[in-house]
Scaffold this motif. Structure first.
Motif, PDB file in Angstrom:
ATOM      1  N   LYS A 271       0.816  -1.227   0.000  1.00 19.22           N
ATOM      2  CA  LYS A 271       0.000   0.000   0.000  1.00 19.22           C
ATOM      3  C   LYS A 271       0.847   1.273   0.000  1.00 19.22           C
ATOM      4  CE  LYS A 271      -3.818  -2.311   0.238  1.00 19.22           C
ATOM      5  NZ  LYS A 271      -3.961  -3.091  -0.993  1.00 19.22           N
ATOM      6  N   LYS A 272       0.256   2.315  -0.586  1.00 22.29           N
ATOM      7  CA  LYS A 272       0.861   3.642  -0.535  1.00 22.29           C
ATOM      8  C   LYS A 272       0.100   4.477   0.481  1.00 22.29           C
ATOM      9  CE  LYS A 272       2.391   5.823  -4.218  1.00 22.29           C
ATOM     10  NZ  LYS A 272       2.489   6.635  -5.455  1.00 22.29           N
ATOM     11  N   GLY A 273       0.786   4.835   1.562  1.00 22.25           N
ATOM     12  CA  GLY A 273       0.154   5.673   2.573  1.00 22.25           C
ATOM     13  C   GLY A 273       0.623   7.101   2.406  1.00 22.25           C
ATOM     14  N   CYS A 274       1.803   7.378   2.949  1.00 23.55           N
ATOM     15  CA  CYS A 274       2.323   8.746   2.926  1.00 23.55           C
ATOM     16  C   CYS A 274       3.182   9.024   1.694  1.00 23.55           C
ATOM     17  CB  CYS A 274       3.151   8.996   4.176  1.00 23.55           C
ATOM     18  SG  CYS A 274       4.613   7.919   4.270  1.00 23.55           S
ATOM     19  N   ASP A 275       3.807   7.982   1.123  1.00 24.08           N
ATOM     20  CA  ASP A 275       4.762   8.115   0.011  1.00 24.08           C
ATOM     21  C   ASP A 275       5.992   8.934   0.431  1.00 24.08           C
ATOM     22  OD1 ASP A 275       5.416   7.271  -2.521  1.00 24.08           O
ATOM     23  OD2 ASP A 275       4.525   8.989  -3.539  1.00 24.08           O
ATOM     24  N   HIS A 276       6.222   9.038   1.734  1.00 25.27           N
ATOM     25  CA  HIS A 276       7.341   9.833   2.248  1.00 25.27           C
ATOM     26  C   HIS A 276       8.138   9.105   3.324  1.00 25.27           C
ATOM     27  CE1 HIS A 276       5.340  13.163   0.241  1.00 25.27           C
ATOM     28  NE2 HIS A 276       6.455  13.845   0.394  1.00 25.27           N
ATOM     29  N   GLY A 277       7.988   7.801   3.440  1.00 24.52           N
ATOM     30  CA  GLY A 277       8.791   7.062   4.418  1.00 24.52           C
ATOM     31  C   GLY A 277       8.357   7.250   5.854  1.00 24.52           C
ATOM     32  N   GLN A 278       7.101   7.641   6.073  1.00 22.22           N
ATOM     33  CA  GLN A 278       6.702   7.942   7.442  1.00 22.22           C
ATOM     34  C   GLN A 278       5.629   7.030   8.020  1.00 22.22           C
ATOM     35  OE1 GLN A 278       5.684  12.082   7.252  1.00 22.22           O
ATOM     36  NE2 GLN A 278       7.831  12.710   7.201  1.00 22.22           N
ATOM     37  N   CYS A 279       5.052   6.137   7.203  1.00 27.27           N
ATOM     38  CA  CYS A 279       3.932   5.356   7.739  1.00 27.27           C
ATOM     39  C   CYS A 279       4.158   3.847   7.727  1.00 27.27           C
ATOM     40  CB  CYS A 279       2.647   5.686   6.983  1.00 27.27           C
ATOM     41  SG  CYS A 279       2.579   4.987   5.308  1.00 27.27           S
ATOM     42  N   GLY A 280       5.032   3.366   6.844  1.00 29.89           N
ATOM     43  CA  GLY A 280       5.333   1.929   6.789  1.00 29.89           C
ATOM     44  C   GLY A 280       4.342   1.096   5.994  1.00 29.89           C
ATOM     45  N   ALA A 281       3.318   1.720   5.418  1.00 24.07           N
ATOM     46  CA  ALA A 281       2.315   0.946   4.668  1.00 24.07           C
ATOM     47  C   ALA A 281       2.936   0.236   3.466  1.00 24.07           C
ATOM     48  CB  ALA A 281       1.185   1.861   4.207  1.00 24.07           C
ATOM     49  N   CYS A 282       4.041   0.771   2.977  1.00 22.25           N
ATOM     50  CA  CYS A 282       4.663   0.248   1.751  1.00 22.25           C
ATOM     51  C   CYS A 282       5.782  -0.757   2.040  1.00 22.25           C
ATOM     52  CB  CYS A 282       5.238   1.411   0.959  1.00 22.25           C
ATOM     53  SG  CYS A 282       6.577   2.232   1.875  1.00 22.25           S
TER      54      CYS A 282
ATOM     55  N   CYS B 295       8.582   3.029  -0.865  1.00 27.69           N
ATOM     56  CA  CYS B 295       8.359   4.363  -1.439  1.00 27.69           C
ATOM     57  C   CYS B 295       9.623   5.203  -1.417  1.00 27.69           C
ATOM     58  CB  CYS B 295       7.244   5.099  -0.682  1.00 27.69           C
ATOM     59  SG  CYS B 295       7.685   5.620   0.992  1.00 27.69           S
TER      60      CYS B 295
ATOM     61  N   ASN C  70      11.160   0.536   3.217  1.00 22.38           N
ATOM     62  CA  ASN C  70      10.021   1.311   2.740  1.00 22.38           C
ATOM     63  C   ASN C  70      10.167   1.434   1.221  1.00 22.38           C
ATOM     64  OD1 ASN C  70       8.962   1.760   5.296  1.00 22.38           O
ATOM     65  ND2 ASN C  70      10.081   3.671   5.587  1.00 22.38           N
TER      66      ASN C  70
END
Ligand code: FES
Ligand code: FES
Length: 210
Positions: free
Chosen positions: A78-89, A101, A99
């Motif tokens: 998944k794509k959450g923040c696309d900035h390395g801050q959420c871990g969804a990816c 992303c 990560n």
């Protein structure tokens, strides 16, 4: 020569000099940069994902996350923040979680990438996937693929004796404690707040006590 004519001549001289400098500068820039047709904007790449090799040609700026989702259609990641801050990816590359992303796909030719689809499938779940189901380790499920990939890698990190910020004794084998799991999973955000159930699932797979 009349003074008006002299003035015009001076102005013409300045204009023509400036034009000459501009042309010379442009020629220098042109020599330093490849022409549009010479610039490689795309790369051919062999990505091995979940044990299967994929030969693709992609824009060099494509992240591993976008390559997985948009080019290979593996949308479990998944794509959450696309900035390395959420871990969804989170996926695993050569057994280590990253990560996706934050890394370019072209950096991973030859690597072994594992996504949530590669860990298990319905009817043949990975023990961590089964534990998340058993312990209700999710609500909306958006963060779950990243949580599970991260959890699997966390247990491998501990087994490999890689310390975390809360590891007390760096000379001893790292232990699977709830504090270690919480710390190591802190990069995976769950907006539904399923943290206690996620911990229960990981603890069960680790065979330790919460
Ligand atoms: Fe990669 Fe949030 S989408 S860390
Ligand atoms: Fe919804 Fe984690 S289950 S964000």
């Amino acid at each position: 020569m009349h003074s008006d004519q002299l003035e015009i001549s001076r102005r013409d001289l300045l204009i023509s000099s400036a034009a000459a400098v501009a042309v010379t500068g442009a020629a220098t820039v042109a020599a330093a940069q490849p022409s549009g047709s010479d610039m490689a904007l795309t790369s051919k790449l062999s990505l091995t994902v979940n044990g299967k090799r994929h030969d693709i040609e992609i824009d060099n700026r494509t992240t591993l996350l976008d390559a997985l989702r948009e080019h290979l259609h593996l949308t479990g990641t998944k794509k959450g923040c696309d900035h390395g801050q959420c871990g969804a990816c989170t996926v695993m590359v050569d057994g280590r979680r990253i990560n996706s992303c934050l890394t370019l796909a072209v950096m991973h030719g030859g690597d072994q990438v594992t996504t949530i689809e590669g860990l298990g499938q319905p009817g043949d779940l990975h023990p961590m996937q089964a534990a998340f189901v058993k312990h209700d380790g999710f609500q909306c499920g958006y963060c779950t693929p990243g949580q599970i990939c991260s959890s699997v890698a966390v247990l491998e990190e501990i087994k490999a004796n890689i310390p975390s910020h809360v590891t007390g004794d760096l000379t001893a084998q790292a232990q699977v404690t709830p504090a270690e799991i919480r710390e190591r999973m802190s990069g995976n955000i769950c907006r539904c707040g399923a943290y206690s159930n996620i911990l229960d699932a990981i603890v069960e797979v680790a065979g330790t006590k919460a």
